[in-house]
Design an enzyme around this catalytic site. Structure first.
Site, PDB file in Angstrom:
ATOM      1  N   ARG A 297       0.848  -1.171   0.139  1.00  0.00           N
ATOM      2  CA  ARG A 297       0.027   0.262  -0.241  1.00  0.00           C
ATOM      3  C   ARG A 297       0.896   1.431  -0.102  1.00  0.00           C
ATOM      4  O   ARG A 297       0.765   2.018  -0.688  1.00  0.00           O
ATOM      5  CB  ARG A 297      -0.829  -0.092   1.406  1.00  0.00           C
ATOM      6  CG  ARG A 297      -1.993   0.992   1.190  1.00  0.00           C
ATOM      7  CD  ARG A 297      -2.578   1.190   2.591  1.00  0.00           C
ATOM      8  NE  ARG A 297      -2.941  -0.091   3.169  1.00  0.00           N
ATOM      9  CZ  ARG A 297      -4.305  -0.608   2.812  1.00  0.00           C
ATOM     10  NH1 ARG A 297      -5.290   0.124   2.186  1.00  0.00           N
ATOM     11  NH2 ARG A 297      -4.595  -1.634   3.414  1.00  0.00           N
ATOM     12  N   ARG A 334     -13.821  -0.784  -1.724  1.00  0.00           N
ATOM     13  CA  ARG A 334     -12.993  -0.653  -0.453  1.00  0.00           C
ATOM     14  C   ARG A 334     -14.229  -0.067   0.603  1.00  0.00           C
ATOM     15  O   ARG A 334     -13.947  -0.251   1.778  1.00  0.00           O
ATOM     16  CB  ARG A 334     -11.786  -0.233  -0.256  1.00  0.00           C
ATOM     17  CG  ARG A 334     -10.751  -0.668  -1.039  1.00  0.00           C
ATOM     18  CD  ARG A 334      -9.372  -0.290  -1.055  1.00  0.00           C
ATOM     19  NE  ARG A 334      -8.883  -0.523   0.473  1.00  0.00           N
ATOM     20  CZ  ARG A 334      -8.736   0.513   1.399  1.00  0.00           C
ATOM     21  NH1 ARG A 334      -9.266   1.662   1.090  1.00  0.00           N
ATOM     22  NH2 ARG A 334      -8.279   0.057   2.411  1.00  0.00           N
ATOM     23  N   CYS A 365     -26.031  -1.889  -9.364  1.00  0.00           N
ATOM     24  CA  CYS A 365     -27.377  -2.264  -8.783  1.00  0.00           C
ATOM     25  C   CYS A 365     -27.259  -2.530  -7.178  1.00  0.00           C
ATOM     26  O   CYS A 365     -27.980  -3.708  -7.192  1.00  0.00           O
ATOM     27  CB  CYS A 365     -28.067  -3.251  -9.660  1.00  0.00           C
ATOM     28  SG  CYS A 365     -28.737  -2.257 -11.083  1.00  0.00           S
TER      29      CYS A 365
HETATM   30  N1  LLP Z   1       2.779  -9.015   3.385  1.00  0.00           N
HETATM   31  C1  LLP Z   1       1.573  -9.828   3.570  1.00  0.00           C
HETATM   32  C2  LLP Z   1       1.858 -11.141   3.952  1.00  0.00           C
HETATM   33  C3  LLP Z   1       0.268  -9.304   3.519  1.00  0.00           C
HETATM   34  O1  LLP Z   1      -0.630 -10.027   3.579  1.00  0.00           O
HETATM   35  C4  LLP Z   1       0.215  -7.982   3.039  1.00  0.00           C
HETATM   36  C5  LLP Z   1      -1.096  -7.534   2.846  1.00  0.00           C
HETATM   37  C6  LLP Z   1       1.322  -7.238   2.789  1.00  0.00           C
HETATM   38  C7  LLP Z   1       2.606  -7.859   2.937  1.00  0.00           C
HETATM   39  C8  LLP Z   1       1.197  -5.885   2.362  1.00  0.00           C
HETATM   40  O2  LLP Z   1       0.748  -4.841   3.302  1.00  0.00           O
HETATM   41  P1  LLP Z   1       0.443  -3.383   2.847  1.00  0.00           P
HETATM   42  O3  LLP Z   1       1.974  -2.619   2.803  1.00  0.00           O
HETATM   43  O4  LLP Z   1      -0.086  -3.330   1.527  1.00  0.00           O
HETATM   44  O5  LLP Z   1      -0.233  -2.774   3.805  1.00  0.00           O
HETATM   45  N2  LLP Z   1      -7.555  -5.436   0.775  1.00  0.00           N
HETATM   46  C9  LLP Z   1      -7.095  -4.823   1.985  1.00  0.00           C
HETATM   47  C10 LLP Z   1      -5.792  -4.809   2.067  1.00  0.00           C
HETATM   48  C11 LLP Z   1      -5.439  -6.428   2.446  1.00  0.00           C
HETATM   49  C12 LLP Z   1      -3.803  -6.585   2.867  1.00  0.00           C
HETATM   50  C13 LLP Z   1      -3.702  -7.906   2.591  1.00  0.00           C
HETATM   51  N3  LLP Z   1      -2.167  -8.010   3.072  1.00  0.00           N
HETATM   52  C14 LLP Z   1      -7.545  -3.242   1.639  1.00  0.00           C
HETATM   53  O6  LLP Z   1      -7.969  -2.819   0.543  1.00  0.00           O
HETATM   54  O7  LLP Z   1      -7.318  -2.487   2.521  1.00  0.00           O
END
Ligand code: LLP
Length: 442
Positions: A297, A334, A365
């Site tokens: 992210r 989201r 919808c």
């Molecule tokens: N490593 C692992 C094992 C993870 O499960 C994740 C995110 C990351 C790294 C990366 O995390 P970040 O730096 O992006 O926070 N769909 C959700 C977010 C799900 C995150 C899943 N895992 C949303 O839209 O907020």
């Protein structure tokens, strides 16, 4: 409006991203449109890479958590910046391979990797599997043996650290589906299981506590807990920790409720983790391991915006005003999933002050199809171009063809010039895999 490094308002009063006028982008490429600022993505990748170099002599690797935004161009950019990648499916791995990503820098995650995915990843000769079940370990060992390999693995452990974020994106609570718990003996049991496998080489441990987290302390606590576990395992099994993967999860700015962290601030987060590793290892007399982090992210989230065209405007007297756009939950689910908050700007009137709070609705919808509620905007008119900010992470990657809407294309902007990195879908694409069995035609 929140001035981020990637956005500004130009002399025409239009929103600009990466030097490109958003009104011109909407005219050239149509809406809805995902727009990514290449310079910002690279800056974020570099701050992590350079921090690792400066604070830890480069002994490790920054992995781009590609679930945040996966397409061939992103893997190529990550490779060019010297990053590795974390993938969580055969599809992400395939995309990385198509982009020519170096397989030895790929780490494969997942609580239920399919055997077909494991075999494919072995054939690709990826660097490391992050093992999350004993079933996976057994299959992987057998398949590695068949190929005459000894495969590097990490064990995903759950250090039981609570992180202040939405429950769906917390991953280290005691009841999580991810990782082996350090508290109930299952992590130790998994270590001894892996140490007994002749075709697996356990390098160390992985933990990831969740996503969109701002508290440094939660990350530091997780590092300490993993190192405590490593010390326990060293004493009992004479196993030396060679690699420590601390996951991702750093928060980003969506609205002014969130901290606005400058690029360098993410270097400071990483430095705090590095300091925690050094301290913990010194305390427990552990040799310093290679370290990895997996930001997703924070690399791509603020680098991306979505452009929409305003359509219907519906005011329910005394109750609510809806401003509908030509996108919705099919390009950004989201709000529906996490009640996420976003900031919107009218890109063609970006210097105007917000005058009212509205619900920005999509075109699907269902009533829940919203981009957000109580979003502050100037009085929007049909035909305005709306930019929703910080949509670079987990928007395209979670998009769908719900209601048979087309998933919007994505462009990459650099020095004012935009090019497709994901082409538009067509209606033909929607029916490409549809089949009408002969019998039905009779
Ligand atoms: N490593 C692992 C094992 C993870 O499960 C994740 C995110 C990351 C790294 C990366 O995390 P970040 O730096 O992006 O926070 N769909 C959700 C977010 C799900 C995150 C899943 N895992 C949303 O839209 O907020």
């Amino acid at each position: 409006m929140n001035e981020r490094e990637t956005l500004k308002v130009n002399a025409k009063g239009h929103l600009e991203i990466g030097g490109a006028d958003c009104v011109d982008l909407a005219a050239a490429f149509g809406t809805p449109l995902y727009v990514f600022d290449e310079a910002h993505i690279r800056k974020m990748m570099r701050v992590y890479r350079d921090t690792l170099q400066e604070k830890y002599g480069g002994n490790g690797l920054v992995l781009y958590a590609s679930k945040a935004f996966s397409c061939e161009a992103m893997y190529l950019i990550a490779a060019q910046e010297g990053l590795g990648a974390d993938v969580v499916s055969g599809g992400e791995l395939y995309t990385a391979m198509q982009a020519g990503f170096p397989p030895e820098k790929i780490y494969f995650h997942g609580n239920n990797k399919l055997f077909s995915e494991i075999s494919y990843a072995l054939d690709c000769k990826i660097g490391c599997f992050v093992v999350d079940s004993l079933e996976e370990a057994d299959f992987l060992d057998r398949e590695a043996e068949k190929r005459g390999l000894v495969q590097s693995v990490l064990l995903r452990i759950n250090p039981g650290v609570e992180a202040h974020t939405h429950a769906f994106v917390q991953t280290a609570t005691p009841d999580s589906k991810f990782g082996f718990s350090v508290f109930d003996g299952s992590a130790e049991n998994a270590v001894s299981h892996l140490l007994g496998k002749r075709h697996l080489s356990l390098k160390g441990f992985h933990s990831h506590i969740g996503s969109q987290i701002f508290e440094k302390n939660s990350f530091v606590l997780a590092v300490q807990k993993v190192l405590d576990f490593a010390k326990f395992i060293k004493d009992k099994y004479d196993f030396e920790l060679k690699e420590l993967n601390m996951g991702g999860g750093f928060g980003i700015w969506y609205t002014d409720d969130d901290a606005k962290i400058p690029v360098s601030g993410y270097g400071e987060y990483f430095s705090a983790l590095i300091a925690a590793v050094k301290e913990g290892c010194a305390k427990d007399s552990l040799p310093l391991p290679r370290i990895l982090i997996e930001p997703g992210r924070s690399i791509v989230g603020e680098a991306g915006i979505t452009l929409y065209t305003v359509g219907a405007i519906k005011e329910i007297k005394g109750l609510k005003k809806y401003v509908a756009v030509d996108g919705g939950m099919f390009d950004n689910p989201r709000y529906c999933l996490y009640q996420s908050k976003y900031t919107a700007v009218l890109a063609n009137r970006a210097s105007e002050k917000p005058e009212e709070l509205v619900s920005v609705a999509g075109k699907c919808c269902e009533s829940g199809d919203l981009i957000g509620v109580n979003m502050a905007l100037p009085k929007a008119k049909t035909g305005d171009i709306m930019a929703v900010l910080s949509t670079g992470a987990y928007n395209y990657s979670m998009a769908s063809n719900y209601n048979r809407n087309l998933i919007p294309p994505a462009v990459l902007v650099k020095d004012g010039t935009a090019e497709y990195i994901v082409k538009p879908q067509s209606y033909e694409d929607l029916v490409r895999n549809d089949v009408i069995p002969e019998k039905l035609r009779k």
